[in-house]
Design an enzyme around this catalytic site. Structure first.
Site, PDB file in Angstrom:
ATOM      1  N   SER A 159      46.570  42.665  66.659  1.00 59.32           N
ATOM      2  CA  SER A 159      45.426  41.952  66.102  1.00 59.32           C
ATOM      3  C   SER A 159      45.536  41.956  64.589  1.00 59.32           C
ATOM      4  O   SER A 159      46.321  42.700  64.007  1.00 59.32           O
ATOM      5  CB  SER A 159      44.135  42.639  66.524  1.00 59.32           C
ATOM      6  OG  SER A 159      44.166  43.972  66.062  1.00 59.32           O
ATOM      7  N   LYS A 160      44.713  41.112  64.005  1.00 59.32           N
ATOM      8  CA  LYS A 160      44.738  40.984  62.554  1.00 59.32           C
ATOM      9  C   LYS A 160      44.011  42.174  61.961  1.00 59.32           C
ATOM     10  O   LYS A 160      42.803  42.301  62.090  1.00 59.32           O
ATOM     11  CB  LYS A 160      44.011  39.689  62.193  1.00 59.32           C
ATOM     12  CG  LYS A 160      44.127  39.312  60.741  1.00 59.32           C
ATOM     13  CD  LYS A 160      43.501  37.962  60.521  1.00 59.32           C
ATOM     14  CE  LYS A 160      43.708  37.555  59.072  1.00 59.32           C
ATOM     15  NZ  LYS A 160      43.374  36.176  58.830  1.00 59.32           N
ATOM     16  N   ARG A 161      44.721  43.068  61.337  1.00 64.88           N
ATOM     17  CA  ARG A 161      44.026  44.150  60.638  1.00 64.88           C
ATOM     18  C   ARG A 161      44.924  44.776  59.596  1.00 64.88           C
ATOM     19  O   ARG A 161      46.142  44.581  59.603  1.00 64.88           O
ATOM     20  CB  ARG A 161      43.469  45.183  61.607  1.00 64.88           C
ATOM     21  CG  ARG A 161      44.452  45.839  62.498  1.00 64.88           C
ATOM     22  CD  ARG A 161      43.701  46.787  63.417  1.00 64.88           C
ATOM     23  NE  ARG A 161      44.585  47.873  63.771  1.00 64.88           N
ATOM     24  CZ  ARG A 161      44.581  48.486  64.927  1.00 64.88           C
ATOM     25  NH1 ARG A 161      43.711  48.152  65.846  1.00 64.88           N
ATOM     26  NH2 ARG A 161      45.428  49.454  65.176  1.00 64.88           N
TER      27      ARG A 161
END
Ligand code: GLU
Length: 498
Positions: free
Chosen positions: A256-258
């Site tokens: 995921s985008k993080r």
């Protein structure tokens, strides 16, 4: 050629609610490979029934990334096909028709429960330790009464009456998976707004589009029993399924985008100068095992090797360093023509603020004669891991005076380096014909005169010519730079050092 299976029809079904995720690109690639390997059809279906989150801009961006990856589809919203339309928002009458059939057959019922009521009952079920399913309240209504309420204007959704039995899926990746009775409650197929839910639209479309194999991410495994129930209710045989294991963050959660994790949008990699072939060969091996230890597989090799039973069951961690290595590998083995084509980067615009390297490459390469551009790119490709690094490499050769890197400056400051550059510039000036070979023998002759050889001889020359300690082989460098530039740079180094 591998054996082909007749009648293969697969689909990639993005929801246009953002950009193309690397996981989506991998799913699309697996479907594409499967379709092409079996001379089947690859269908693109846009799942845009979530009105609030879907947008035309997102659809265009997703399609553009797919085109950039070279994953062409045979049927889709832009190219049409025999089972269109291929945008779910344009298929609403079909969902209504199928839902009405299920209602008439007693396989679905009208539900008048409001969101608040459903929520309260869900909470109560959880508190009592029961599964938080729909409690069946409206299933018990007499159809005539329900019809009368609906005709009177009371809002209602349509729910599927889930049969109380086990469902078994034979998945190409997960093996046999049984979903026991009661795992799935009566689920909504058509909302009160008239829009279908994902599971309903997906099953209606997979059936209508004659999809033979559903290859998709494992996160959809939990949806599959609902879709199997729907197929059963339609009286249709379900497609075969292959649920592909997830791509993971370093802590093995779903990628995921993080912060601290690799970029998840294909567009970000594209903007950073990654090439489609590297993206695809990297993504394919996150989940696909070719059966040997090859680390880089071209499309052709994957077409040979790709079978559903070679898809792994466990998730793979996305490794940005490995992808960078893969990208460098593709760059280092590419022809000048291929590099030039990649720099043009195919269709679509890059996001604002990252187009610079492409524009810079164009600016530097435009003045070059046909052929010289390709030769130059091939000459410098070994120093670049991404396309974004190529203009910098090109500029060293065709731009103005290159900046002197510290290590290169050091080699020019060594005793005798200035004299060497001056003597070499003189000797090169009298070369009647310019060639890499002529350059090489002139350096060697000058080296003998000056009592220098090996590193001591080549390093100052390279530093004078490029300001760097690494780069193309010297004869190639000489050809790329040309006689005048070589002499000017050597003379310049002779004046500034020592
Ligand atoms: N629209 C769904 C998604 O983007 C597709 C799921 C499927 O392939 O069935 O996740």
């Amino acid at each position: 050629m591998p054996q082909t299976q007749p009648g293969v029809r697969v689909r990639f079904a993005p929801s246009p609610t953002g950009w193309l995720h690397v996981g989506g690109a991998r799913t699309a690639y697996f479907n594409w490979l499967f379709a092409r390997r079996h001379a089947g059809a690859f269908v693109l279906r846009v799942e845009d029934t979530d009105e609030a989150r879907s947008s035309g801009a997102s659809e265009r961006a997703v399609l553009d990334d797919l085109r950039w990856l070279g994953l062409s589809w045979d049927e889709g919203p832009d190219v049409g096909g025999p089972h269109g339309p291929y945008r779910q928002s344009e298929r609403l009458p079909l969902y209504r028709e199928r839902a009405d059939e299920l209602l008439a057959a007693g396989r679905a019922f009208r539900c008048f429960c409001t969101d608040d009521e459903l929520d309260q009952r869900r909470q109560a079920a959880l508190a009592a330790g029961r599964p938080p399913h729909y409690d069946g309240r409206c299933r018990a209504l007499a159809p005539a009464d329900a019809e009368a309420r609906a005709c009177g204007g009371e809002p209602s959704s349509l729910r599927f009456a889930a049969p109380a039995r086990d469902w078994t899926l034979r998945d190409h990746v997960r093996g046999e998976v049984t979903f026991p009775a009661g795992v799935v409650g009566d689920f909504v197929i058509l909302r009160s707004s008239g829009l279908p839910t994902y599971n309903f639209a997906c099953a209606v479309d997979d059936a209508a589009m004659r999809i033979s194999h559903v290859i998709r991410a494992e996160e959809h495994l939990a949806n599959t029993p609902r879709q199997l129930m729907l197929y059963d209710a339609f009286g249709e045989a379900p497609p075969q399924f292959a649920h592909v294991a997830l791509i993971l963050n370093r802590d093995r959660t779903k990628m995921s985008k993080r912060a601290g994790e690799a970029a998840v949008a294909v567009g970000d990699w594209r903007a950073a100068g990654y090439v489609p072939e590297a993206m695809l060969s990297y993504l394919a091996l996150l989940g696909f095992h070719p059966g040997d230890d090859r680390e880089v597989l071209t499309r052709e090799e994957l077409l040979e090797a790709f079978t559903l039973d070679r898809l792994g069951r466990s998730g793979s961690v996305f490794d940005a360093a490995k992808l960078q290595w893969m990208n460098a590998h593709w760059l280092h083995h590419a022809s000048g023509e291929q590099l030039a084509a990649w720099l043009e980067s195919g269709p679509g615009a890059l996001p604002v603020g990252v187009a610079d390297w492409r524009a810079e490459a164009r600016r530097l390469l435009a003045p070059l004669a046909p052929g010289a551009r390709e030769q130059l790119l091939e000459g410098v490709r070994g120093n670049a891991a991404t396309l974004a690094e190529l203009p910098g490499e090109v500029a060293v050769l065709v731009g103005g005076e290159p900046a002197l890197e510290p290590e290169a400056a050091g080699s020019l400051e060594a005793p005798g380096a200035r004299e060497l550059c001056a003597a070499l510039a003189d000797a090169l000036g009298s070369l009647a014909q310019w060639s890499g070979e002529g350059f090489k023998s002139t350096i060697q002759a000058t080296g003998r005169q000056q009592g220098r050889k090996g590193r001591e001889l080549f390093m100052p020359v390279r530093a004078a010519l490029t300001g760097r300690t690494h780069g193309p082989e010297l004869p190639l460098l000489a050809e790329l730079l040309g006689q005048d530039r070589c002499i000017a740079r050597l003379q310049d180094a002779a004046r500034h050092t020592g």
